[in-house]
Design a protein around this motif. Structure first.
Motif, PDB file in Angstrom:
ATOM      1  N   TYR A  69       0.782  -1.231   0.000  1.00  8.71           N
ATOM      2  CA  TYR A  69       0.000   0.000   0.000  1.00  8.71           C
ATOM      3  C   TYR A  69       0.817   1.286   0.000  1.00  8.71           C
ATOM      4  O   TYR A  69       0.237   2.366  -0.127  1.00  8.71           O
ATOM      5  N   CYS A  70       2.130   1.193   0.148  1.00  5.44           N
ATOM      6  CA  CYS A  70       2.963   2.397   0.102  1.00  5.44           C
ATOM      7  C   CYS A  70       3.524   2.554  -1.304  1.00  5.44           C
ATOM      8  O   CYS A  70       4.222   1.667  -1.796  1.00  5.44           O
ATOM      9  N   TYR A 104       0.500   6.849  -0.622  1.00 11.25           N
ATOM     10  CA  TYR A 104      -0.036   5.518  -0.330  1.00 11.25           C
ATOM     11  C   TYR A 104      -1.350   5.304  -1.074  1.00 11.25           C
ATOM     12  O   TYR A 104      -1.926   6.231  -1.657  1.00 11.25           O
ATOM     13  N   ASP A 105      -1.833   4.087  -1.043  1.00  7.21           N
ATOM     14  CA  ASP A 105      -3.048   3.686  -1.747  1.00  7.21           C
ATOM     15  C   ASP A 105      -4.278   4.139  -0.966  1.00  7.21           C
ATOM     16  O   ASP A 105      -4.610   3.569   0.073  1.00  7.21           O
ATOM     17  N   HIS A 106      -4.967   5.167  -1.485  1.00  3.91           N
ATOM     18  CA  HIS A 106      -6.152   5.680  -0.799  1.00  3.91           C
ATOM     19  C   HIS A 106      -7.357   4.764  -0.969  1.00  3.91           C
ATOM     20  O   HIS A 106      -8.405   4.995  -0.348  1.00  3.91           O
ATOM     21  N   ASN A 107      -7.210   3.734  -1.756  1.00  3.72           N
ATOM     22  CA  ASN A 107      -8.284   2.752  -1.930  1.00  3.72           C
ATOM     23  C   ASN A 107      -8.018   1.463  -1.158  1.00  3.72           C
ATOM     24  O   ASN A 107      -8.738   0.470  -1.321  1.00  3.72           O
ATOM     25  N   ALA A 108      -6.998   1.479  -0.336  1.00  3.36           N
ATOM     26  CA  ALA A 108      -6.693   0.301   0.486  1.00  3.36           C
ATOM     27  C   ALA A 108      -7.842   0.044   1.452  1.00  3.36           C
ATOM     28  O   ALA A 108      -8.614   0.950   1.786  1.00  3.36           O
ATOM     29  N   GLU A 149      -6.347  -0.991   6.854  1.00  2.31           N
ATOM     30  CA  GLU A 149      -4.960  -0.614   6.568  1.00  2.31           C
ATOM     31  C   GLU A 149      -4.841   0.878   6.290  1.00  2.31           C
ATOM     32  O   GLU A 149      -3.859   1.517   6.681  1.00  2.31           O
ATOM     33  N   ARG A 150      -5.851   1.444   5.621  1.00  2.84           N
ATOM     34  CA  ARG A 150      -5.760   2.837   5.162  1.00  2.84           C
ATOM     35  C   ARG A 150      -5.639   3.826   6.321  1.00  2.84           C
ATOM     36  O   ARG A 150      -4.930   4.835   6.212  1.00  2.84           O
TER      37      ARG A 150
END
Length: 304
Positions: A202-203, A243-247, A251-252
């Motif tokens: 996710y990073c 980072y992944d804002h759709n995680a 996790e987000r």
């Protein structure tokens, strides 16, 4: 006579200028890597978010080490030469498969023992007698030889690196603290892998990690001398601003910055994940730091 004196002065000035130029152009790897400020070396401060280490440590005896291996800075360490352990190590996480190195030798830091020592970490000499030349300033292999209840726990773990040379560089005793075996191979090892998978998945940008310790006064003793401090708690925090804002939310919400701590104990040793501000409050009560103690510059809030 005056002309002779002037000529001598001019020759001295030219010699001094040449010396200054030589020092300016001298290859990077000849610079001592025990530094006054991590910012002295651009590639050294690359291990730190915004080139800034944690702020607020009060002890004056701590040594800043730009950890060199193969003439290249790999990560940075704040080291306590009295307690013979690192206070923290800071590094840039690399996407990795989590494998540990098994064939790398344990190393020491010549630069801690002598101002003229190499800035590169080096394997321990095979002659144990040689270890006495630098054991005043750092831990040596003998300190860990007969303490079966402790593991040599890396603050910058090799599982968070991909390049073999970056992995090898983590095997210096200046990056190691005594970890209770049940904690080291249990909750702490699990959390190390949790971080690896989270940042792998996710990073999207650089992930900066700082891992440190608190101490309580308990020591490993050898030859009736206090040798190596035993951490009471281990702590770690990471910063990843891209980072992944759709995680998944589980996790987000732990981005861009989050922390964790665990007690270095056989039984009460669960690793607890908490926001970095909560971690700072926890550590202020247990470390020699001031009220402005801060792990990441601007709390890992990007200016852009």
């Amino acid at each position: 006579m005056k002309r002779i004196v002037v000529e001598r002065i001019m020759r001295s000035v030219r010699a001094l200028s040449a010396l200054c130029l030589l020092l300016f152009l001298w290859p990077e790897h000849t610079q001592a890597a025990v530094v006054d400020d991590f910012n002295h070396d651009g590639r050294c401060k690359d291990s730190l978010y915004m080139g800034t280490p944690p702020q607020g440590y009060l002890a004056n005896s701590l040594k800043k080490i730009c950890q060199h291996y193969g003439d290249k800075p790999r990560f940075v360490t704040l080291y306590d030469p009295r307690k013979h352990i690192p206070v923290f190590s800071a590094y840039t996480f690399k996407k990795a498969n989590g494998e540990k190195g098994v064939d790398f030798p344990w190393m020491f830091e010549p630069q801690l023992a002598s101002d003229k020592g190499s800035s590169n970490m080096e394997p321990f000499p095979e002659t144990i007698h040689m270890h006495k030349n630098f054991e005043d300033t750092q831990a040596v292999l003998e300190d860990y030889a007969d303490v079966v209840q402790y593991e040599r726990g890396q603050l910058s773990p090799d599982q968070h690196q991909a390049d073999p040379l970056d992995k090898a560089a983590t095997y210096t005793l200046t990056n190691v603290v005594p970890q209770v075996k049940e904690f080291s191979v249990g909750p702490w090892a699990t959390h190390t892998q949790v971080l690896r998978k989270r940042l792998n998945n996710y990073c999207y940008g650089n992930a900066y990690i700082i891992t440190g310790v608190t101490t309580s006064g308990n020591m490993i003793r050898r030859d009736n001398l206090d040798r190596v401090a035993i951490p009471e708690y281990m702590w770690t925090a990471y910063c990843c601003t891209r980072y992944d804002h759709n995680a998944p939310y589980s996790e987000r919400y732990k981005f861009p910055v989050f922390g964790a701590y665990g007690q270095n104990d056989r039984i009460n040793n669960n690793v607890v994940e908490i926001p970095v501000k909560s971690l700072e409050r926890f550590l202020r009560a247990r470390m020699d730091v001031d009220k402005n103690f801060q792990i990441f510059y601007n709390d890992c809030v990007s200016d852009t």
